[in-house]
Motif scaffolding. Sequence first.
Motif, mmCIF file in Angstrom:
data_model
loop_
_atom_site.group_PDB
_atom_site.id
_atom_site.type_symbol
_atom_site.label_atom_id
_atom_site.label_comp_id
_atom_site.label_asym_id
_atom_site.label_seq_id
_atom_site.Cartn_x
_atom_site.Cartn_y
_atom_site.Cartn_z
ATOM 1 N N MET A 1 -19.349 -0.165 14.171
ATOM 2 C CA MET A 1 -20.073 0.272 15.343
ATOM 3 C C MET A 1 -19.350 1.476 15.900
ATOM 4 S SD MET A 1 -21.364 -1.538 18.751
ATOM 5 C CE MET A 1 -22.307 -2.464 17.629
ATOM 6 N N GLY B 1 -29.941 -1.141 10.893
ATOM 7 C CA GLY B 1 -29.520 -2.098 9.890
ATOM 8 C C GLY B 1 -29.778 -3.514 10.335
ATOM 9 N N GLU B 2 -29.205 -4.435 9.553
ATOM 10 C CA GLU B 2 -29.447 -5.839 9.812
ATOM 11 C C GLU B 2 -28.188 -6.545 10.267
ATOM 12 O OE1 GLU B 2 -31.720 -7.757 6.820
ATOM 13 O OE2 GLU B 2 -32.847 -5.963 6.361
ATOM 14 N N ASP B 3 -27.320 -5.830 10.957
ATOM 15 C CA ASP B 3 -26.098 -6.421 11.466
ATOM 16 C C ASP B 3 -26.414 -7.417 12.572
ATOM 17 O OD1 ASP B 3 -24.516 -4.805 9.833
ATOM 18 O OD2 ASP B 3 -24.510 -3.200 11.309
ATOM 19 N N GLU B 4 -25.665 -8.521 12.572
ATOM 20 C CA GLU B 4 -25.799 -9.482 13.660
ATOM 21 C C GLU B 4 -24.909 -9.001 14.801
ATOM 22 O OE1 GLU B 4 -24.506 -13.990 14.718
ATOM 23 O OE2 GLU B 4 -25.090 -13.572 12.662
ATOM 24 N N ILE B 5 -25.523 -8.734 15.975
ATOM 25 C CA ILE B 5 -24.790 -8.174 17.099
ATOM 26 C C ILE B 5 -24.883 -9.109 18.295
ATOM 27 C CG2 ILE B 5 -24.666 -6.251 18.733
ATOM 28 C CD1 ILE B 5 -25.843 -4.512 16.472
ATOM 29 N N ARG C 1 -19.882 -7.957 16.181
ATOM 30 C CA ARG C 1 -20.764 -7.501 15.115
ATOM 31 C C ARG C 1 -20.356 -8.247 13.854
ATOM 32 N NH1 ARG C 1 -22.101 -1.358 13.576
ATOM 33 N NH2 ARG C 1 -24.222 -1.833 14.145
ATOM 34 N N ASN C 2 -21.330 -8.990 13.298
ATOM 35 C CA ASN C 2 -21.074 -9.808 12.109
ATOM 36 C C ASN C 2 -19.861 -10.703 12.300
ATOM 37 O OD1 ASN C 2 -23.287 -8.707 10.737
ATOM 38 N ND2 ASN C 2 -22.057 -6.966 10.080
ATOM 39 N N CYS D 1 -28.210 1.112 17.209
ATOM 40 C CA CYS D 1 -27.714 0.492 15.993
ATOM 41 C C CYS D 1 -28.869 0.245 15.047
ATOM 42 C CB CYS D 1 -27.029 -0.848 16.275
ATOM 43 S SG CYS D 1 -25.363 -0.649 16.846
#
Length: 138
Positions: free
Chosen positions: A1, A40-44, A115-116, A38
């Motif tokens: 990030m 993408g498929e990042d878990e935030i 994040r992730n 942000c």
Amino acid sequence: MNEADTAQPGPGWAPRRAHPSGVLLAVVLLPALILMGCGGEDEIQQPVPLYGEDPIAYPVQLWDQGVEGETVLRIRVTEMGEVDSVEVRESSGHGGLDSAAVEGVRILGFQPGRRNGQRVRMWATVPVEFSTRPGENQ
């Protein structure tokens, strides 16, 4: 990030309301914020303010004069949940209120954003409302 990513208040996030005794009249913050910038498929997971004694004090002289306003701050929350940078995004129109908001938010604690699953530094927007009318917006 990257540090340009900014968390914005989600629907229903009420401003922090300052009181002359140093106690906030209303602290209604949603734990989940919408992250802007942000992809993408990042878990935030957004930073979440820790509850307890709130350090944003309404300057007593301004309270007595009936001066009101809202200061919107942009803050950077570190991986350890500390605020390391504060910017006034929107002034209340009164330097004394803006200064009180900046001083108070600097010592607020947060559960850091993730994040992730990893703690990350991120920006968030925090409105601080100075109102002499107790009970409004609660």
